[in-house]
Design a protein around this motif. Sequence first.
Motif, mmCIF file in Angstrom:
data_model
loop_
_atom_site.group_PDB
_atom_site.id
_atom_site.type_symbol
_atom_site.label_atom_id
_atom_site.label_comp_id
_atom_site.label_asym_id
_atom_site.label_seq_id
_atom_site.Cartn_x
_atom_site.Cartn_y
_atom_site.Cartn_z
ATOM 1 N N HIS A 115 65.416 44.765 39.104
ATOM 2 C CA HIS A 115 66.447 45.705 39.470
ATOM 3 C C HIS A 115 66.200 47.154 39.460
ATOM 4 O O HIS A 115 66.420 47.834 40.232
ATOM 5 N N ARG A 116 65.483 47.364 38.284
ATOM 6 C CA ARG A 116 65.110 48.890 38.211
ATOM 7 C C ARG A 116 64.064 49.238 39.431
ATOM 8 O O ARG A 116 64.284 50.300 39.983
ATOM 9 N N ASP A 117 63.224 48.390 39.681
ATOM 10 C CA ASP A 117 62.375 48.509 40.930
ATOM 11 C C ASP A 117 62.970 48.617 42.202
ATOM 12 O O ASP A 117 62.879 49.366 43.096
ATOM 13 N N HIS A 118 64.007 47.945 42.288
ATOM 14 C CA HIS A 118 64.944 47.915 43.472
ATOM 15 C C HIS A 118 65.791 49.248 43.658
ATOM 16 O O HIS A 118 65.712 49.743 44.568
ATOM 17 N N ARG A 119 66.180 49.795 42.573
ATOM 18 C CA ARG A 119 66.916 51.071 42.729
ATOM 19 C C ARG A 119 66.138 52.045 42.636
ATOM 20 O O ARG A 119 66.659 53.196 43.249
ATOM 21 N N GLN A 120 64.948 51.944 42.470
ATOM 22 C CA GLN A 120 63.884 53.053 42.550
ATOM 23 C C GLN A 120 63.087 53.201 43.767
ATOM 24 O O GLN A 120 62.579 54.140 43.938
ATOM 25 N N MET A 156 58.961 37.839 35.174
ATOM 26 C CA MET A 156 59.126 39.402 35.011
ATOM 27 C C MET A 156 60.840 39.350 34.924
ATOM 28 O O MET A 156 61.457 38.469 35.651
ATOM 29 N N PRO A 157 61.772 40.033 34.118
ATOM 30 C CA PRO A 157 62.831 39.855 33.859
ATOM 31 C C PRO A 157 63.716 40.426 34.973
ATOM 32 O O PRO A 157 63.257 41.396 35.834
ATOM 33 N N ASP A 162 57.241 33.150 36.934
ATOM 34 C CA ASP A 162 57.323 32.043 36.027
ATOM 35 C C ASP A 162 58.598 31.247 35.718
ATOM 36 O O ASP A 162 58.574 30.374 35.155
ATOM 37 N N ASP A 163 59.639 31.819 36.415
ATOM 38 C CA ASP A 163 60.945 31.286 36.421
ATOM 39 C C ASP A 163 61.570 31.126 37.700
ATOM 40 O O ASP A 163 61.595 31.909 38.442
ATOM 41 N N ALA A 164 62.403 30.337 37.865
ATOM 42 C CA ALA A 164 63.238 30.061 39.250
ATOM 43 C C ALA A 164 64.154 31.199 39.494
ATOM 44 O O ALA A 164 64.135 31.636 40.356
ATOM 45 N N GLU A 165 64.898 31.682 38.348
ATOM 46 C CA GLU A 165 65.749 32.843 38.618
ATOM 47 C C GLU A 165 64.997 34.064 39.314
ATOM 48 O O GLU A 165 65.547 34.597 40.271
ATOM 49 N N THR A 166 63.691 34.397 39.006
ATOM 50 C CA THR A 166 63.252 35.562 39.359
ATOM 51 C C THR A 166 62.568 35.307 40.795
ATOM 52 O O THR A 166 62.725 36.099 41.587
ATOM 53 N N LEU A 171 61.503 50.674 45.514
ATOM 54 C CA LEU A 171 60.486 49.780 45.853
ATOM 55 C C LEU A 171 60.850 48.624 46.818
ATOM 56 O O LEU A 171 62.172 48.561 46.832
ATOM 57 N N ASN A 172 60.018 47.961 47.740
ATOM 58 C CA ASN A 172 60.461 47.060 48.435
ATOM 59 C C ASN A 172 59.907 45.719 47.971
ATOM 60 O O ASN A 172 59.257 45.587 46.887
ATOM 61 N N ALA A 173 60.425 44.609 48.392
ATOM 62 C CA ALA A 173 60.183 43.236 47.860
ATOM 63 C C ALA A 173 58.792 42.961 47.538
ATOM 64 O O ALA A 173 58.426 42.216 46.788
ATOM 65 N N HIS A 174 57.979 43.384 48.762
ATOM 66 C CA HIS A 174 56.649 43.114 48.494
ATOM 67 C C HIS A 174 55.642 43.926 47.724
ATOM 68 O O HIS A 174 54.901 43.192 46.824
ATOM 69 N N GLN A 175 56.247 45.293 47.140
ATOM 70 C CA GLN A 175 55.693 45.816 46.345
ATOM 71 C C GLN A 175 55.978 45.237 45.005
ATOM 72 O O GLN A 175 55.396 45.432 44.020
ATOM 73 N N ALA A 176 57.254 44.902 44.611
ATOM 74 C CA ALA A 176 57.584 44.044 43.493
ATOM 75 C C ALA A 176 57.022 42.811 43.143
ATOM 76 O O ALA A 176 57.036 42.483 42.100
#
Length: 321
Positions: A7-12, A1-2, A27-31, A14-19
């Motif tokens: 970031h859009r989820d965070h601004r809207q 997930m990019p 599928d990548d370390a940055e995410t 959502l919490n980390a569990h929902q995201a």
Amino acid sequence: MPLTQLHRDHRQGLNAHQASTGPDNTDDAETALYLAVWAHSEDRWELARHHAHRARTLDPHSEFARLFHLHLQEGHAPVYDSPEAFSAFIRAGGNLQLYRATSRALQQIYQEQRPRALLDIGPGDGLALLPALRAAPVHAPHVDLVEPSTALLEQAAGALTRNGFAHRAFAATIEDFTTDRPDTGWDLVQSTFALQSLPPRRRRPVLGHLASRTRALAVVEFDVAPVEDPFDPDWFRDCAGRLEGGLREYGAERDLVGAGFIIPVILGHFATHTRTNHEHSVQDWVHDLEGAGFTDVQAHHLCDYWWEPAWIIHARGHRPA
């Protein structure tokens, strides 16, 4: 997930569990690292550990991911409660050059100001103060040390005693100290990387009190631009890149310094309830000092550093000579 989607989820809202739509959705370390920081900011420790471990697995070369996971495994004690990590932090890496430059700048100020009474706010264990006192070609001032960490204060006071410098040591915050001793004054007040610990709304009253109790002030802080949103992908990537470089400046002490000091300090940028540092720009420091009543406020670049450049700010108070 990019990151842009996260970031859009965070601004809207959502919490980390929902995201986190699944246990291994990254599928990548940055995410994974982004989600770990997000979960940590919400005190979701198990979720943060999961994503930090995932980031470490996906990128075994990431010291940020490895030391973040180590920090989460070791606990969440305040960073200044135990001095070992902080003392190791300031005695290696880029801090060697930074503290030498700071001590030289303080020595020059002592030579010019010739203070008889000096207040050092947040001296830590005295690493910047002691070399400056030793090298100053003038009569050493009487020093008041104000440091909330008892362990660090004992080390600083012990060093001054062994070197024959007259001093008093106060285990207190600068707010409590000025409240308890409202009429005490000094020729010079200095602070090196310590006033940033005060939230801006609590900083102005302290600075206002000091302006009336000292002839001169010297502050060393980092020049940190305002961060509107630390979860913005561009800022997050820039922060992670600088952090990776800073961590790699340390060798044998990297685990102690990284997990015990650097990582928890950086994480404070993402969660206000765990924040220990409230850095801002040099322009804001100048504005704060002028607003508090200091005059002739001047700022000069002191030293480059992996996080942000350090500057020294001089100002005049209005205590009579």
